[in-house]
Design a protein around this motif. Structure first.
Motif, PDB file in Angstrom:
ATOM      1  N   ARG A  74       5.386   4.755   8.406  1.00 26.60           N
ATOM      2  CA  ARG A  74       5.861   6.017   9.287  1.00 26.60           C
ATOM      3  C   ARG A  74       4.815   6.913   8.836  1.00 26.60           C
ATOM      4  N   VAL A  75       4.691   7.992   9.823  1.00 27.32           N
ATOM      5  CA  VAL A  75       3.499   8.988   9.408  1.00 27.32           C
ATOM      6  C   VAL A  75       4.171   9.928   8.518  1.00 27.32           C
ATOM      7  N   PRO A 125       5.177   3.862   3.694  1.00 24.32           N
ATOM      8  CA  PRO A 125       6.046   2.888   3.654  1.00 24.32           C
ATOM      9  C   PRO A 125       7.344   3.279   4.272  1.00 24.32           C
ATOM     10  N   ARG A 126       7.941   2.542   5.221  1.00 28.70           N
ATOM     11  CA  ARG A 126       9.117   2.852   5.690  1.00 28.70           C
ATOM     12  C   ARG A 126      10.187   2.519   4.688  1.00 28.70           C
ATOM     13  N   PRO A 127      11.262   2.826   4.279  1.00 24.74           N
ATOM     14  CA  PRO A 127      12.421   2.557   3.495  1.00 24.74           C
ATOM     15  C   PRO A 127      12.798   1.165   3.835  1.00 24.74           C
ATOM     16  N   ILE A 179       0.977  -1.305   0.268  1.00 25.01           N
ATOM     17  CA  ILE A 179       0.008   0.023  -0.074  1.00 25.01           C
ATOM     18  C   ILE A 179       1.093   1.204  -0.047  1.00 25.01           C
ATOM     19  N   ALA A 180       0.687   2.080  -1.001  1.00 31.57           N
ATOM     20  CA  ALA A 180       1.561   3.253  -0.996  1.00 31.57           C
ATOM     21  C   ALA A 180       1.257   4.399   0.124  1.00 31.57           C
ATOM     22  N   VAL A 181      -0.082   4.470   0.523  1.00 33.38           N
ATOM     23  CA  VAL A 181      -0.456   5.434   1.406  1.00 33.38           C
ATOM     24  C   VAL A 181      -1.819   4.875   2.352  1.00 33.38           C
TER      25      VAL A 181
END
Length: 479
Positions: free
Chosen positions: A463-464, A476-478, A421-423
């Protein structure tokens, strides 16, 4: 003067949903969900399977086509749904007045029933009046059928129309059963033979035709989704019942007491049966997941009708002071009067710029979401709809399917773990905070759309990226 003042007060509060009708922000979480389904209906795709395996629809189909068609004409299904809802509220109030008149009331008693219904909905149901949700539209069809019935219950031709209106209402929302049950029981018990057979024949024919057409269009998927199980929480239901009984205690004390103790006429008996059945259904449904105050709309409508009938009875009594009808009207509307400063204060604040500010902030969230490529999941469906994101997942439906075993527990959390999910936009919080002691008695949340496991996975994998009017946007976190 009392009646004029109550009407002015109810009308002033009723102005609020008209004021926000065209504003571009979410009033209720259902608005965008319904908007997606209404748009899907206009494409000719199935509204029960066309959106994919993670989007669930447990409503009957008619509202999506009615609102969708009007949405094509207006250019926006959400605006169309809001318009029909606010008009339907006025229609319900008119029907309450018609019922009071049929039960022996005059113009004043009919007017009182109208003002009471309009006041109850405008004061206590602002999350539904003028909102893109089918509940009030369904109630309007049912109330129209009831108003026809009480005026001429022995007319076969009129009863055919009653059956049609009831059928349309149930094809919009399937659990608004109180009025059809009350009328059907009365017809079976006291109805003339010819009228009874016409009503039952037309009703059964419509039910059979609707079932055949729905199965032809949607197959088994309609029945699977309509009858899909949900979790039930007795504590949450008890709190909702207590909330609604406290809001409605004034009309319950006036109209409810009259209907049970003093009501003797045919219409009195029908409205009393409607009130009792509505209370039983509302109390029974209250613990279901996703249930809100709308399960008590039948109670509110019956109490408005009963208020008009009680006023008519008081007016027929001898020896009472001339002020008795006014005292009854004020007593039945006491809850509305006490709540009105809050309702009118909110109207004033919103009219003086708060709504425009909310619209600006919502549009900023839309622009941010639109700027992020890739799949999105929104707790606010309207946010994803306005950002042009496709229908991907219904969080509430996925949670219920997971809790009842229809989806594996990791169906959604696995998507987050894999960062598919991208966002993801969320406005709600954990049902059980991490620092909550095991076994602690806490107030349950009214609505839960995401499990605590989802929040755990978000903490690990996301992450927010933004906090806006619509809540938190998780990216998404890297790796």
């Amino acid at each position: 003067m009392t009646l004029i003042a109550l009407t002015v007060l109810a009308t002033a509060m009723y102005a609020y949903p008209w004021l926000r009708l065209g504003m571009d922000f979410e009033i209720d979480l259902n608005e965008g969900w319904n908007g997606y389904e209404q748009m899907l209906a206009m494409t000719g795709a199935s509204i029960y399977s066309g959106a994919g395996p993670l989007y669930f629809n447990n409503y009957p189909p008619l509202s999506f086509y009615l609102v969708g068609a009007l949405g094509l004409a207006l250019g926006d299904p959400v605006l169309a749904g809001r318009l029909l809802s606010v008009l339907a509220t006025g229609a319900i109030a008119v029907c309450c007045g018609v019922v009071a008149r049929a039960g022996g009331g005059g113009r004043r008693e009919s007017w009182l029933a109208f003002a009471t219904a309009l006041g109850l909905f405008s004061a206590f149901a602002t999350d539904y009046v003028g909102v893109n949700d089918p509940q009030i539209l369904a109630q309007a069809f049912l109330c129209a059928g009831f108003a026809l019935y009480v005026r001429r219950p022995d007319s076969p031709a009129r009863l055919a129309w009653v059956a049609v209106l009831f059928g349309l209402g149930l094809l919009i929302k399937h659990n608004v059963l109180a009025l059809p049950l009350a009328v059907t029981l009365h017809i079976l018990w006291r109805g003339p033979s010819a009228a009874r057979w016409v009503y039952l024949g037309v009703g059964l024919a419509l039910a059979g035709l609707a079932t055949f057409v729905i199965y032809l269009l949607f197959g088994d998927e309609f029945f699977h989704q309509l009858l899909a199980s949900r979790v039930y929480d007795v504590t949450r239901g008890f709190l909702l019942v207590m909330e609604m009984l406290s809001r409605l205690q004034a009309p319950l004390a006036v109209a409810g007491l009259y209907l049970i103790v003093a009501g003797r006429g045919r219409v009195d008996a029908l409205v009393a049966a409607y009130l009792v059945i509505g209370l039983l259904i509302g109390i029974g449904f209250s613990g279901g997941a996703g249930i809100d105050i709308n399960v008590f709309f039948d109670v509110m409508i019956a109490l408005a009708m009963g208020t008009g009938l009680a006023a008519a009875w008081v007016g027929r009594q001898t020896g009472l002071p001339a002020s008795a009808p006014a005292i009854l009207a004020l007593a039945a509307n006491a809850g509305i009067i006490l709540f009105s400063p809050q309702a009118l204060g909110r109207l004033a604040v919103d009219a003086l710029g708060e709504m425009e500010e909310r619209q600006r902030l919502f549009r900023e969230d839309v622009a941010y979401l639109r700027s992020i490529p890739g799949p999105a999941i929104c707790e606010s469906h309207l946010l994803c709809l306005r950002a042009g994101k496709p229908m991907l997942m219904d969080p509430f439906g996925v949670l219920q399917a997971t809790l009842t075993g229809r989806l594996p527990p990791d169906r959604f959390t696995g998507m987050l773990q894999r960062r598919e999910i991208a966002v993801l936009q969320i406005s709600s919080t954990r049902e059980h905070p991490a620092d909550e002691a095991p076994g602690m008695q806490v107030m349950p949340q009214r609505f839960v759309n995401f499990s605590d496991a989802v929040f755990d996975e978000l903490d690990r994998s996301y992450r927010v990226g933004r906090v806006g009017l619509s809540g938190r946007f998780h990216l998404p976190r890297p790796d």
